[in-house]
Scaffold this motif. Structure first.
Motif, mmCIF file in Angstrom:
data_model
loop_
_atom_site.group_PDB
_atom_site.id
_atom_site.type_symbol
_atom_site.label_atom_id
_atom_site.label_comp_id
_atom_site.label_asym_id
_atom_site.label_seq_id
_atom_site.Cartn_x
_atom_site.Cartn_y
_atom_site.Cartn_z
ATOM 1 N N ILE A 191 -5.631 -2.627 0.871
ATOM 2 C CA ILE A 191 -4.646 -3.584 1.427
ATOM 3 C C ILE A 191 -3.994 -3.006 2.095
ATOM 4 C CG2 ILE A 191 -2.637 -5.581 1.527
ATOM 5 C CD1 ILE A 191 -4.874 -6.775 -0.683
ATOM 6 N N SER A 192 -2.834 -2.680 1.496
ATOM 7 C CA SER A 192 -1.843 -1.333 1.438
ATOM 8 C C SER A 192 -3.173 0.067 2.982
ATOM 9 C CB SER A 192 -1.406 -0.093 0.608
ATOM 10 O OG SER A 192 -0.427 0.679 1.174
ATOM 11 N N ALA A 193 -3.991 0.630 2.705
ATOM 12 C CA ALA A 193 -4.258 1.216 3.706
ATOM 13 C C ALA A 193 -5.066 0.381 5.308
ATOM 14 C CB ALA A 193 -5.639 1.882 3.254
ATOM 15 N N ILE A 194 -5.111 -0.901 5.310
ATOM 16 C CA ILE A 194 -5.314 -1.385 6.274
ATOM 17 C C ILE A 194 -4.294 -1.869 7.018
ATOM 18 C CG2 ILE A 194 -6.389 -3.608 6.728
ATOM 19 C CD1 ILE A 194 -8.538 -3.414 4.676
ATOM 20 N N LYS A 195 -3.132 -2.773 6.524
ATOM 21 C CA LYS A 195 -2.095 -3.145 6.750
ATOM 22 C C LYS A 195 -1.050 -1.979 6.929
ATOM 23 C CE LYS A 195 -3.380 -7.605 7.123
ATOM 24 N NZ LYS A 195 -3.285 -8.843 7.826
ATOM 25 N N ARG A 196 -1.388 -0.759 7.081
ATOM 26 C CA ARG A 196 -0.566 0.990 7.271
ATOM 27 C C ARG A 196 0.822 0.072 8.083
ATOM 28 N NH1 ARG A 196 -2.402 6.516 9.555
ATOM 29 N NH2 ARG A 196 -0.280 7.489 8.592
ATOM 30 N N TYR A 197 1.584 0.884 7.415
ATOM 31 C CA TYR A 197 3.743 0.429 7.635
ATOM 32 C C TYR A 197 3.934 -1.009 7.850
ATOM 33 C CZ TYR A 197 2.238 5.318 9.667
ATOM 34 O OH TYR A 197 2.445 6.652 9.265
ATOM 35 N N SER A 198 2.851 -1.658 7.276
ATOM 36 C CA SER A 198 4.036 -3.297 7.397
ATOM 37 C C SER A 198 4.386 -3.325 6.162
ATOM 38 C CB SER A 198 2.065 -4.124 7.309
ATOM 39 O OG SER A 198 1.636 -4.204 5.863
ATOM 40 N N GLY A 199 4.856 -5.091 5.625
ATOM 41 C CA GLY A 199 6.235 -4.827 4.796
ATOM 42 C C GLY A 199 4.677 -4.802 3.657
ATOM 43 N N ILE A 200 4.083 -5.104 3.262
ATOM 44 C CA ILE A 200 3.023 -5.061 2.460
ATOM 45 C C ILE A 200 2.849 -3.679 1.415
ATOM 46 C CG2 ILE A 200 0.854 -5.981 1.452
ATOM 47 C CD1 ILE A 200 0.784 -7.860 2.989
ATOM 48 N N ASP A 201 2.279 -2.917 2.744
ATOM 49 C CA ASP A 201 2.384 -1.262 2.485
ATOM 50 C C ASP A 201 3.603 -1.498 2.368
ATOM 51 O OD1 ASP A 201 1.013 0.589 2.778
ATOM 52 O OD2 ASP A 201 1.918 1.190 4.841
ATOM 53 N N GLN A 202 4.967 -1.200 2.556
ATOM 54 C CA GLN A 202 6.053 -0.375 2.186
ATOM 55 C C GLN A 202 6.237 -1.416 0.777
ATOM 56 O OE1 GLN A 202 7.968 1.270 3.855
ATOM 57 N NE2 GLN A 202 7.371 1.452 6.276
ATOM 58 N N LEU A 203 5.861 -2.539 0.303
ATOM 59 C CA LEU A 203 6.135 -2.584 -0.981
ATOM 60 C C LEU A 203 5.458 -1.790 -1.887
ATOM 61 C CD1 LEU A 203 7.883 -4.926 -2.663
ATOM 62 C CD2 LEU A 203 5.449 -6.470 -2.222
ATOM 63 N N VAL A 204 3.836 -2.001 -0.934
ATOM 64 C CA VAL A 204 3.080 -1.628 -2.581
ATOM 65 C C VAL A 204 2.949 -0.207 -2.452
ATOM 66 C CG1 VAL A 204 0.544 -1.101 -2.588
ATOM 67 C CG2 VAL A 204 1.085 -2.927 -1.802
ATOM 68 N N THR A 205 3.772 0.922 -1.121
ATOM 69 C CA THR A 205 4.055 2.559 -1.894
ATOM 70 C C THR A 205 5.246 2.582 -2.260
ATOM 71 O OG1 THR A 205 3.352 2.683 0.391
ATOM 72 C CG2 THR A 205 4.290 4.349 -0.205
ATOM 73 N N THR A 206 5.963 1.625 -2.540
ATOM 74 C CA THR A 206 7.633 1.559 -3.350
ATOM 75 C C THR A 206 7.198 1.747 -4.678
ATOM 76 O OG1 THR A 206 8.841 0.417 -0.679
ATOM 77 C CG2 THR A 206 9.647 0.359 -3.395
ATOM 78 N N PHE A 207 6.105 0.499 -4.769
ATOM 79 C CA PHE A 207 5.829 0.046 -6.371
ATOM 80 C C PHE A 207 5.236 1.397 -7.420
ATOM 81 C CE2 PHE A 207 2.212 -0.754 -8.974
ATOM 82 C CZ PHE A 207 3.276 -1.213 -10.327
ATOM 83 N N SER A 208 4.099 2.181 -6.511
ATOM 84 C CA SER A 208 3.080 3.108 -6.403
ATOM 85 C C SER A 208 3.846 4.132 -6.443
ATOM 86 C CB SER A 208 2.402 3.122 -5.621
ATOM 87 O OG SER A 208 2.384 3.957 -3.892
ATOM 88 N N PHE A 209 5.096 4.884 -5.753
ATOM 89 C CA PHE A 209 5.739 5.872 -6.304
ATOM 90 C C PHE A 209 7.060 5.874 -7.208
ATOM 91 C CE2 PHE A 209 5.901 6.945 -1.693
ATOM 92 C CZ PHE A 209 4.640 7.949 -1.203
ATOM 93 N N MET A 210 7.049 4.404 -7.534
ATOM 94 C CA MET A 210 7.989 4.079 -8.731
ATOM 95 C C MET A 210 7.210 4.536 -10.082
ATOM 96 S SD MET A 210 9.786 0.696 -9.909
ATOM 97 C CE MET A 210 8.630 -0.138 -10.336
ATOM 98 N N GLY A 211 5.768 4.259 -10.270
ATOM 99 C CA GLY A 211 5.028 3.440 -10.880
ATOM 100 C C GLY A 211 5.076 5.815 -11.164
ATOM 101 N N ILE A 212 4.658 6.373 -10.651
ATOM 102 C CA ILE A 212 4.409 7.740 -10.908
ATOM 103 C C ILE A 212 5.597 8.558 -10.977
ATOM 104 C CG2 ILE A 212 3.488 9.680 -9.068
ATOM 105 C CD1 ILE A 212 1.195 8.043 -7.466
ATOM 106 N N SER A 213 6.792 8.266 -10.940
ATOM 107 C CA SER A 213 8.154 9.021 -10.293
ATOM 108 C C SER A 213 8.451 8.280 -11.932
ATOM 109 C CB SER A 213 8.819 8.310 -10.067
ATOM 110 O OG SER A 213 8.516 8.720 -8.650
#
Length: 322
Positions: A120-142
């Protein structure tokens, strides 16, 4: 395909032999003495210590000890623990169910979270969902597992008093009450492992799909009138899974060998905790068995990944046949 499989198996054998030699040599030459636990015991004489050393085979040259260990391992005998005097295979088998329950459940949960969110994050690139998923993934990795584990303990155990922070290894599930207790004590270690692993997988899945979205075959398929969902499931996802399969193949052996840090934080009596304790006590047979089993699993799942490539990408299948 059979020729390819046989060639890979022939390559794997010397690889495993080289790995076993290196691991055995490192453990044999590493500082620490398995007899150290007897040093402070005045009732054990030097003669008794020497007899124990001979019984454990520690008086023999390193190459003889390796040959004996390798031959016994091939026959299914992993030796005896220096500290507990129990069979190593029995110790691993005793810890395996807990490791499979905690690490296996967390990995399955990670896959169930990462795949839909990554797509979903890849398909909805730069959307609100993508921003939310990207934030979650960066937080999880960090957040490293030891930090997120301590954070979970402070919040859910100390502050809210919802969950136990120490895993009860003596708990036996025989009714609904014990089942609920088992689930409650497993929530935090599973959540910590799932947070990190799903975040890592999400980034890989998102990146792989984005790399495929701008390929010529995608535009051609859409120009022919195929629906976006069909293009995604039949073409894009199949090609995007190739690097993801490699990551999964390298991660699956961890399900069998445990999570070192998380098991230590929550006192989970899994194989990872057994490995750490054995390293502290210089219990070479246990350390050797666990590390070499992990190496064997890495080689096996890499082979499975290579075979999966041939199913995902026909070009790989053609190169294997040639």
């Amino acid at each position: 395909m059979l020729n390819y499989l046989s060639k890979r198996l022939l390559i794997s054998i010397p690889t495993l032999i080289a790995i076993s030699v290196v691991i055995f040599a490192i453990l044999a030459l590493a500082p620490g003495d398995p007899m150290a636990e007897f040093a402070s015991n005045p009732s054990i004489t030097e003669e008794v210590k020497e007899n124990i050393r001979k019984a454990l085979g520690l008086d023999q040259p390193i190459y003889i000890r390796y040959v004996k260990w390798a031959w016994a391992f091939i026959q299914g005998d992993m030796g005896y623990s220096f500290t507990s005097k129990s069979p190593v295979f029995g110790l691993i088998l005793q810890r395996l169910p807990t490791t499979l329950w905690i690490v296996g459940t967390s990995y399955i949960l990670s896959l169930l979270i990462a795949f839909p969110l990554g797509i979903i994050s890849a398909i909805k690139r730069y959307s609100g969902i993508d921003q939310l998923v990207t934030t979650f993934s960066f937080m999880g990795i960090s957040l490293p597992p030891f930090f997120s584990g301590l954070l979970f303990i402070i919040i859910f155990s100390v502050q809210l008093n919802w969950l136990p922070f120490i895993y009860n290894s003596t708990l036996q599930v025989n009714d609904w009450t014990s089942l609920i207790e088992q689930i409650k004590q497993s929530i935090m270690p599973i959540a910590v492992l799932s947070l990190y692993q799903s975040a890592l997988l999400m980034r890989f899945i998102r990146s792989s799909i984005l790399d495929e979205l701008n390929q010529e075959y995608v535009r051609t398929a859409k120009a022919k009138g195929l629906k976006s969902f069909s293009v995604l499931m039949v073409h894009i996802l199949r090609n995007a899974l190739i690097p993801v399969v490699t990551l999964i193949a390298l991660d699956i052996p961890k399900i069998f060998t445990g999570a070192l840090i998380t098991e230590q934080v929550f006192r989970v009596p899994g194989i990872g905790a057994l490995l750490i304790d054995s390293i502290y006590k210089s219990d070479t047979p246990v350390v050797m068995a666990i590390t070499f089993i992990y190496a064997i699993l890495i080689v096996i799942f890499n082979l499975i990944a290579d075979l999966t490539y041939s199913w995902l990408d026909p070009r790989v299948r053609l190169s294997i046949k040639s």
